[in-house]
Design an enzyme around this catalytic site. Structure first.
Site, PDB file in Angstrom:
ATOM      1  N   SER A  89       1.569   3.694  -2.325  1.00 41.35           N
ATOM      2  CA  SER A  89       1.237   4.922  -3.672  1.00 41.35           C
ATOM      3  C   SER A  89       0.627   6.131  -2.920  1.00 41.35           C
ATOM      4  O   SER A  89       0.758   7.091  -3.712  1.00 41.35           O
ATOM      5  CB  SER A  89       0.422   4.139  -4.413  1.00 41.35           C
ATOM      6  OG  SER A  89      -0.869   3.775  -4.008  1.00 41.35           O
ATOM      7  N   THR A  90       0.214   6.122  -1.637  1.00 36.99           N
ATOM      8  CA  THR A  90      -0.525   7.386  -1.118  1.00 36.99           C
ATOM      9  C   THR A  90      -0.450   7.545   0.186  1.00 36.99           C
ATOM     10  O   THR A  90      -0.080   6.514   0.995  1.00 36.99           O
ATOM     11  CB  THR A  90      -2.305   7.431  -1.696  1.00 36.99           C
ATOM     12  OG1 THR A  90      -2.928   6.364  -1.265  1.00 36.99           O
ATOM     13  CG2 THR A  90      -2.300   7.441  -3.153  1.00 36.99           C
ATOM     14  N   TYR A 101     -16.375   6.161  14.650  1.00 32.44           N
ATOM     15  CA  TYR A 101     -15.251   5.655  14.304  1.00 32.44           C
ATOM     16  C   TYR A 101     -14.583   4.671  15.006  1.00 32.44           C
ATOM     17  O   TYR A 101     -14.668   3.337  14.979  1.00 32.44           O
ATOM     18  CB  TYR A 101     -14.116   6.729  14.058  1.00 32.44           C
ATOM     19  CG  TYR A 101     -13.156   6.163  13.241  1.00 32.44           C
ATOM     20  CD1 TYR A 101     -12.754   6.656  11.826  1.00 32.44           C
ATOM     21  CD2 TYR A 101     -11.895   5.540  13.780  1.00 32.44           C
ATOM     22  CE1 TYR A 101     -11.810   6.245  10.993  1.00 32.44           C
ATOM     23  CE2 TYR A 101     -10.819   5.252  12.764  1.00 32.44           C
ATOM     24  CZ  TYR A 101     -11.069   5.433  11.616  1.00 32.44           C
ATOM     25  OH  TYR A 101      -9.896   5.149  10.629  1.00 32.44           O
ATOM     26  N   GLY A 131       0.739  -1.187   0.127  1.00 34.09           N
ATOM     27  CA  GLY A 131       0.030  -0.113   0.060  1.00 34.09           C
ATOM     28  C   GLY A 131       0.898   1.398  -0.137  1.00 34.09           C
ATOM     29  O   GLY A 131       0.810   2.063   0.856  1.00 34.09           O
ATOM     30  N   VAL A 155      -6.135  14.393   6.153  1.00 37.21           N
ATOM     31  CA  VAL A 155      -7.227  14.246   5.144  1.00 37.21           C
ATOM     32  C   VAL A 155      -6.898  13.233   4.216  1.00 37.21           C
ATOM     33  O   VAL A 155      -5.884  13.040   3.656  1.00 37.21           O
ATOM     34  CB  VAL A 155      -7.208  15.643   4.344  1.00 37.21           C
ATOM     35  CG1 VAL A 155      -8.166  15.596   3.221  1.00 37.21           C
ATOM     36  CG2 VAL A 155      -7.532  16.941   5.214  1.00 37.21           C
ATOM     37  N   TYR A 166       0.075   7.654   4.054  1.00 37.42           N
ATOM     38  CA  TYR A 166       1.056   7.341   4.946  1.00 37.42           C
ATOM     39  C   TYR A 166       1.875   6.100   4.270  1.00 37.42           C
ATOM     40  O   TYR A 166       2.942   5.897   4.699  1.00 37.42           O
ATOM     41  CB  TYR A 166       0.212   6.587   6.383  1.00 37.42           C
ATOM     42  CG  TYR A 166      -0.144   7.425   7.315  1.00 37.42           C
ATOM     43  CD1 TYR A 166       0.756   8.264   7.792  1.00 37.42           C
ATOM     44  CD2 TYR A 166      -1.552   7.620   7.637  1.00 37.42           C
ATOM     45  CE1 TYR A 166       0.372   9.308   8.761  1.00 37.42           C
ATOM     46  CE2 TYR A 166      -1.915   8.531   8.390  1.00 37.42           C
ATOM     47  CZ  TYR A 166      -1.031   9.398   9.255  1.00 37.42           C
ATOM     48  OH  TYR A 166      -1.504  10.383  10.159  1.00 37.42           O
TER      49      TYR A 166
END
Length: 394
Positions: free
Chosen positions: A49-50, A233, A47, A272, A52
């Protein structure tokens, strides 16, 4: 073509190749401006690519000088449709890493699949021999398991409906949103997608293949947040998945005992993301939090947190964890003075003072930056080539 942001609901359907590259370059420059870290030498980021995951890969490569392999599921440009931001981010990272003489290769594929796991293991064996750090940073809406069944994740409360105030992302005004409670099937699906099962499957596969170095560390990321957001959440479906993640960390640590390895969950700060924009209360809370933390000079984005984690929490003589064994990068966010001020503003915010007491502009700036828009030094009126190749793509 000229690329402009196209927003549909909570989703931006376009991304800007030059803006994404500039965003990655700024994160790299931040890490390079800091002292080098004596940390990982060979890292696998699942994971990558964006958000964290990307920031972790940048911190590992440019902070520690590590060879990195990234796994992501991104789409290249097609006809007049731009590539995903993660595709452009990966291309920019790979180019800079290779230009700096660092090993960097990426695999595009479904990280949940056995095929991608096998392909990654083959690459590690061929090029690196082993890895000493495995970071699991997936955020996905659904997962198809080996049996062929597909599970979906949802962000919902458990037990009873949640009603709370939030920011209408279209009008930038306060509104009230109600979310019905999750069904048992939705709870199960969210745990399957966002919990620890696939993390454990990755580690089992890597260990079984003999590609984890002695003393290897693995990390997964989580979020808890303040009381304000707990109903939707921490105490909701995502919270259940994150509790499963923490339980899995203990199981993986036991699994890694023969090689003196360790698994950690890192609890990170609110930032965000595309997904968070759709969660009632979260955009408003985050906007207020940004205002407070920026005023105090302690605001951090993904890259600041990931560098701090490596330099001050993980790669120190004794890893800094809380009483539950978790790394805490939400320590600034949950400071008493920060949360006291956030709560005060939360209770008094209205349409007339929203822009004054909350950093709505900063929230939107960060949202657009995810897709390469609103970045200084980029000419958004210029024609750009949306087709970008990723050097080192396997």
């Amino acid at each position: 073509m000229i690329v402009e942001p196209k927003i549909r609901g909570f989703i931006c359907t376009t991304s800007h190749p030059i803006g994404c590259a500039k965003n990655v370059a700024e994160q790299i420059a931040y890490v390079k401006s800091k002292p080098a870290i004596d940390g990982t030498k060979k890292a696998l980021i699942i994971g990558s690519s964006t958000g964290y995951g990307l920031a972790t890969r940048i911190a590992a490569a440019f902070g520690c000088g590590a060879a990195t392999i990234g796994v992501a599921y991104e789409r290249p440009a097609q006809l007049k449709r731009t590539a995903t931001a993660g595709w452009y981010n990966t291309a920019a990272f790979q180019k800079q890493a290779l230009d700096d003489g660092l090993y960097a290769k990426s695999i595009m594929g479904d990280a949940f699949s056995k095929e991608t796991k096998d392909k990654t293991i083959e690459l590690i064996k061929r090029d690196l021999g082993s890895v000493d750090l495995v970071v699991y940073s997936l955020a996905a809406p659904r997962r198809t398991v080996d049996s062929g069944k597909t599970y979906s994740s949802v962000i919902k409360p458990i037990g009873k409906a949640y009603t709370g105030k939030t920011i209408d992302m279209n009008t930038h005004k306060l509104s009230t949103a109600t979310v019905e409670p999750a069904t048992e099937e939705e709870i199960e699906g969210t745990i399957k997608v966002m919990g620890g099962e696939d993390w454990r499957l990755w580690i089992e596969a890597l260990k079984g293949a003999g590609v984890l170095a002695q003393g290897a560390i693995t990390l997964a990321y989580s979020y808890i947040g303040p009381e304000i957001t707990h109903a939707i959440y921490a105490d909701g479906t995502i919270g259940m998945a994150k509790k499963d993640l923490e339980k899995t960390a203990k199981d993986i640590t036991d699994l890694l005992a023969p090689i003196n390895g360790k698994a950690y969950v890192s609890v990170n700060k609110a930032v965000v993301t595309q997904a968070s924009s759709a969660i009632p209360a979260v955009p408003l809370y985050t906007s207020i939090l940004f205002k407070v933390m920026k005023k105090l000079g302690i605001h951090e984005g993904c890259i600041e947190q990931m560098y701090r984690m490596f330099a001050e929490k993980l790669y120190v003589p004794k890893t800094i964890v809380d009483e539950s064994g978790r790394i805490r990068l939400d320590d600034f966010e949950l400071r008493d003075d920060v949360q006291k001020e956030v709560s005060r503003i939360w209770n008094s915010v209205n349409d007339s003072n929203l822009e004054e007491v909350a950093d709505v502009r900063g929230y939107w700036d960060d949202f657009y930056r995810l897709f390469g828009f609103g970045i200084d030094g980029v000419n958004y009126e210029a024609d750009v080539d949306i087709e970008t190749e990723i050097p080192g793509l396997v």
